[in-house]
Design an enzyme around this catalytic site. Structure first.
Site, PDB file in Angstrom:
ATOM      1  N   SER A 232      62.320  -8.578  64.788  1.00 19.46           N
ATOM      2  CA  SER A 232      62.828  -9.683  63.961  1.00 19.46           C
ATOM      3  C   SER A 232      62.519  -9.472  62.481  1.00 19.46           C
ATOM      4  CB  SER A 232      62.283 -11.027  64.438  1.00 19.46           C
ATOM      5  OG  SER A 232      60.893 -10.990  64.620  1.00 19.46           O
ATOM      6  N   HIS A 262      61.539  -9.137  73.182  1.00 21.01           N
ATOM      7  CA  HIS A 262      60.830  -9.641  71.982  1.00 21.01           C
ATOM      8  C   HIS A 262      60.539 -11.131  72.225  1.00 21.01           C
ATOM      9  CE1 HIS A 262      59.493  -9.816  67.931  1.00 21.01           C
ATOM     10  NE2 HIS A 262      60.639  -9.800  67.263  1.00 21.01           N
ATOM     11  N   HIS A 308      52.773  -4.209  74.809  1.00 25.11           N
ATOM     12  CA  HIS A 308      53.106  -4.403  73.389  1.00 25.11           C
ATOM     13  C   HIS A 308      53.388  -3.060  72.731  1.00 25.11           C
ATOM     14  CE1 HIS A 308      52.821  -5.854  69.224  1.00 25.11           C
ATOM     15  NE2 HIS A 308      53.171  -7.003  69.758  1.00 25.11           N
ATOM     16  N   ARG A 317      46.300 -13.809  69.698  1.00 26.49           N
ATOM     17  CA  ARG A 317      47.069 -15.065  69.726  1.00 26.49           C
ATOM     18  C   ARG A 317      47.056 -15.640  71.142  1.00 26.49           C
ATOM     19  NH1 ARG A 317      52.540 -12.746  67.482  1.00 26.49           N
ATOM     20  NH2 ARG A 317      51.982 -11.280  69.121  1.00 26.49           N
ATOM     21  N   ASP A 363      53.316 -14.210  74.258  1.00 28.51           N
ATOM     22  CA  ASP A 363      54.355 -14.888  75.041  1.00 28.51           C
ATOM     23  C   ASP A 363      53.923 -15.209  76.470  1.00 28.51           C
ATOM     24  OD1 ASP A 363      56.269 -14.818  72.958  1.00 28.51           O
ATOM     25  OD2 ASP A 363      56.615 -12.708  73.364  1.00 28.51           O
TER      26      ASP A 363
END
Ligand code: CMX
Length: 424
Positions: A232, A262, A308, A317, A363
């Site tokens: 992105s 993504h 990843h 995160r 995610d």
């Protein structure tokens, strides 16, 4: 916005000087080679994108302006935006002005809502978000400044103005998408005195719970930026490098975020978790879940939320969200399955031996938290990600406008040229 402009004008000479001196004195220095594997493998790991706003290392993860993300989890997203663009945390006076930076201009024009209303009922929420941003392009101050002949040195100012307008409205747009697509279509108006994330949480109309407000704040902080090489950011930067304005660039970047490898992975994870829950009529044993994961891998599918392109440890995160779940005693089935996955998937992926990282990324947990608070429409989750990521894309483009970066133009090779180069 003047206070940010002034701050940037203050830091600008030093940043430009650093870049110009580096280019002049060391422009010819080679910092890396490129292997055939990297050309074939999505340019993985080639250090070739300039990004000052944040960095991601394999063994630690995200740092924003060199501050580990775990040290920023108590910030507001406005404070993070200030840090991203200026390179320092706001002082008290700046913090006070930041409080309503985005909310004060949060109202979404009627024509944008009408564009959303005319889209097909099956349009994905990410397609709606991207379209709404494009629809506002004609309002770009950057486009106006360029057409009026503003010089390269000055274009960053209009980029900042556009970025603040885009970010001010994007939460209202996202909330409108949610309410039009999944609720009664009645839109909740922004409160110009509330801060950005509180306003966003309110406009979604899901809950007034303080923990929900807290989750939306944390969500906007954690997803804001992840250096320049991800799909992105890189897409946004590439489009922006042609001097397209941020409405074109962020819209394009979000189209990349909408891919399942993504940002759409958060939707995929929830889909997977609900499938598991349904299949086992609740939370399965670790043994049963292990077998379920193997069956999925053996059918040629990935385990969403794991692995990843850069990280080789658990995504900080993920850790921050995990802590949120613990701190708020969230124990529903979907959170329990996330925790069970964290226990077993790294072992399964390690045993399979393909993924370079068997660890969870952001995610793998973010959607389950939203689900727990009643946002059960998981095709919306990537919009939440996109609202936050717009901050990073805007900040990165702003940086490039400030230093006057060149248009992005790497060299491509045909397969035969690559074969020839490899056999030289
Ligand atoms: N499950 C199964 N297989 C995986 C895997 C996973 N979670 N992660 C990687 N692999 C596989 C790859 O598909 C690849 O297989 P092939 O050689 O057959 O093509 C192999 O392992 C090597 O891949 P890699 O170098 O470890 O990973 P990449 O850098 O190519 O891809 C990513 C990174 C994120 C796309 C990949 O790990 C993946 O598909 N993960 C699941 C989707 C996901 O969670 N995406 C979200 C990432 C975070 C974000 O951008 O939001």
């Amino acid at each position: 916005m003047e206070f940010i402009k002034n701050k940037l004008a203050e830091v600008l000479p030093a940043v430009r000087e650093k870049r110009t001196t580096l280019l002049k004195d060391k422009g010819e220095v080679q910092i890396a080679g490129v292997t055939v594997e990297q050309v074939i493998g999505g340019m993985r790991g080639i250090p070739s994108v300039l990004c000052d706003t944040s960095s991601v290392s394999a063994d630690e993860g995200l740092r924003i302006r060199n501050i580990p993300i775990m040290e920023l989890t108590d910030q507001t997203p406005e404070e993070i935006f200030f840090l991203l663009v200026t390179g320092s945390k706001p002082n008290d006076a700046e913090r006070a002005q930041l409080k309503t930076l985005f909310s004060a201009h949060a109202e979404v024009p009627e024509y944008v809502i009408n564009v959303l209303k005319t889209m097909h009922k099956d349009s994905h929420p990410m397609a709606m978000l991207s379209t709404a941003l494009l629809a506002m392009e004609h309002e770009s101050a950057f486009r106006q400044a360029y057409e009026n002949g503003a010089g390269k040195e000055k274009l960053w100012e209009a980029t900042l103005e556009d970025s603040i307008m885009l970010l001010s409205r994007i939460t209202g747009i996202a909330a409108a998408i949610y309410r039009l697509k999944f609720k009664d279509g009645v839109l909740i108006q922004p409160d110009p005195n509330a801060d950005w994330s509180t306003n966003f949480a309110n406009m979604l109309g899901i809950s007034n719970d303080a923990a929900w407000m807290e989750l939306v704040r944390l969500y906007l902080v954690l997803h804001s930026d992840h250096e320049g090489g991800n799909v992105s950011a890189m897409t946004g930067l590439t489009v922006g490098s042609a001097l397209s304005d941020v409405f074109y660039a962020v819209s394009a970047g979000l189209n990349g975020l909408a891919g399942p490898l993504h940002g759409l992975a958060n939707q995929e994870v929830l889909h997977f978790i609900l499938e598991v829950q349904q299949h086992f009529n609740g939370v399965p044993s670790d043994e049963a879940l292990t077998q379920y994961c193997w069956d999925r891998l053996n059918s040629g599918r990935v385990i969403p939320g794991y692995g990843h392109g850069v990280l080789r440890v658990t995504d900080p995160r993920f850790t921050a969200f995990h802590k949120f779940a613990d701190d708020h005693n969230l124990t529903n089935d979907s959170i329990s399955i996330v925790k069970a996955m964290f226990r077993i998937v790294p072992g399964v992926l390690t045993e399979q031996g393909k993924a370079k990282s068997p660890w969870p990324n952001v995610d793998s947990i973010s959607g389950s938290l939203l689900y727990d608070f009643g946002m059960t429409e998981f095709s919306f989750y990537t919009v939440m990600f996109g609202v936050s990521r717009a901050m990073g894309i805007c900040s990165q483009i702003l940086f490039h406008r400030m230093v006057g970066s060149a248009i992005t133009r790497p060299k491509s090779l045909t397969l035969d040229q690559l074969v020839a180069a490899a056999n030289k």
